[in-house]
Scaffold this motif. Sequence first.
Motif, short mmCIF file in Angstrom:
data_model
loop_
_atom_site.label_atom_id
_atom_site.label_comp_id
_atom_site.label_asym_id
_atom_site.label_seq_id
_atom_site.Cartn_x
_atom_site.Cartn_y
_atom_site.Cartn_z
N MET A 1 -14.21 -4.72 -9.95
CA MET A 1 -13.62 -3.39 -10.11
C MET A 1 -12.23 -3.42 -9.48
SD MET A 1 -15.09 0.31 -8.83
CE MET A 1 -16.75 -0.14 -9.17
N SER A 2 -11.25 -2.92 -10.20
CA SER A 2 -9.88 -2.99 -9.72
C SER A 2 -9.64 -1.99 -8.59
CB SER A 2 -8.91 -2.71 -10.86
OG SER A 2 -8.95 -1.35 -11.22
N SER A 3 -8.63 -2.30 -7.78
CA SER A 3 -8.31 -1.40 -6.67
C SER A 3 -7.78 -0.06 -7.19
CB SER A 3 -7.28 -2.05 -5.74
OG SER A 3 -6.07 -2.30 -6.43
N GLN A 4 -7.09 -0.09 -8.34
CA GLN A 4 -6.60 1.15 -8.94
C GLN A 4 -7.77 2.06 -9.34
OE1 GLN A 4 -5.54 -1.84 -10.00
NE2 GLN A 4 -3.39 -1.89 -9.42
N TYR A 5 -8.81 1.46 -9.86
CA TYR A 5 -9.99 2.21 -10.28
C TYR A 5 -10.67 2.85 -9.08
CZ TYR A 5 -14.49 3.26 -12.43
OH TYR A 5 -15.63 3.90 -12.87
N ARG A 6 -10.84 2.09 -8.01
CA ARG A 6 -11.47 2.63 -6.79
C ARG A 6 -10.63 3.76 -6.20
NH1 ARG A 6 -12.81 -2.93 -5.76
NH2 ARG A 6 -10.85 -3.11 -4.65
N PHE A 8 -8.58 5.68 -7.82
CA PHE A 8 -8.68 6.81 -8.75
C PHE A 8 -9.99 7.57 -8.54
CE2 PHE A 8 -9.04 8.74 -13.03
CZ PHE A 8 -7.79 9.35 -13.08
N LEU A 9 -11.08 6.86 -8.30
CA LEU A 9 -12.37 7.51 -8.03
C LEU A 9 -12.32 8.35 -6.76
CD1 LEU A 9 -15.02 4.77 -8.94
CD2 LEU A 9 -14.44 6.84 -10.21
N ASN A 53 -0.16 2.53 -10.37
CA ASN A 53 -0.12 2.69 -8.92
C ASN A 53 0.71 3.90 -8.51
OD1 ASN A 53 -1.76 0.49 -8.33
ND2 ASN A 53 -0.04 -0.93 -8.26
N LYS A 54 1.84 4.11 -9.17
CA LYS A 54 2.69 5.27 -8.88
C LYS A 54 1.97 6.56 -9.21
CE LYS A 54 7.24 3.15 -9.40
NZ LYS A 54 8.49 3.14 -10.18
N GLN A 55 1.26 6.58 -10.33
CA GLN A 55 0.50 7.77 -10.70
C GLN A 55 -0.61 8.05 -9.69
OE1 GLN A 55 -0.72 7.02 -14.79
NE2 GLN A 55 0.80 8.48 -15.50
N ASN A 56 -1.31 7.01 -9.28
CA ASN A 56 -2.37 7.18 -8.28
C ASN A 56 -1.81 7.72 -6.97
OD1 ASN A 56 -4.58 6.48 -9.81
ND2 ASN A 56 -4.66 4.38 -9.08
N ASP A 57 -0.66 7.20 -6.55
CA ASP A 57 -0.04 7.68 -5.31
C ASP A 57 0.36 9.14 -5.43
OD1 ASP A 57 -0.33 5.17 -4.17
OD2 ASP A 57 1.74 4.55 -4.57
N ALA A 58 0.92 9.53 -6.56
CA ALA A 58 1.33 10.92 -6.76
C ALA A 58 0.11 11.85 -6.78
CB ALA A 58 2.12 11.05 -8.07
N LEU A 59 -0.94 11.44 -7.48
CA LEU A 59 -2.17 12.25 -7.52
C LEU A 59 -2.81 12.36 -6.15
CD1 LEU A 59 -3.70 10.95 -10.86
CD2 LEU A 59 -2.85 13.26 -10.42
N ASN A 60 -2.74 11.29 -5.39
CA ASN A 60 -3.29 11.31 -4.04
C ASN A 60 -2.52 12.30 -3.16
OD1 ASN A 60 -5.13 10.47 -2.11
ND2 ASN A 60 -3.77 8.87 -1.35
N ARG A 61 -1.21 12.30 -3.25
CA ARG A 61 -0.40 13.26 -2.48
C ARG A 61 -0.74 14.69 -2.88
NH1 ARG A 61 3.56 9.37 -3.54
NH2 ARG A 61 4.43 10.65 -5.20
N LEU A 62 -0.90 14.93 -4.17
CA LEU A 62 -1.25 16.28 -4.63
C LEU A 62 -2.63 16.69 -4.15
CD1 LEU A 62 0.07 16.27 -8.30
CD2 LEU A 62 0.89 17.68 -6.42
#
Length: 104
Positions: A1-6, A8-9, A53-62
Amino acid sequence: MSSQYRQFLKILEKWPLDKNKQGRDIAEHLRSLLPILQQPDRSTTAEQMEHINKQNDALNRLSKNIYFSTYKREHHSTATGLSANQCSQVLSSEFLQYLKEQKD
């Protein structure tokens, strides 16, 4: 399982579905992206992974309300003068359906 997937979960755990916005909810849209991250194909480029990765970081900040915490608001109303709760009610699917029925 990719780190991006984890990652995102973990973001999805913080972003619950809003039953009042069926078909228009951002959490619903984010969940529709899961299959893409779950099974990335071999043609995924480094550029695409960087974008994810950029999208995940932005979603995490939100999801953590970083900007809400950083920039405190003086007023807790909207441009319409309604509270956040009132805006949520006005934008609910039921209310929009009611307006549509009244228009017809």
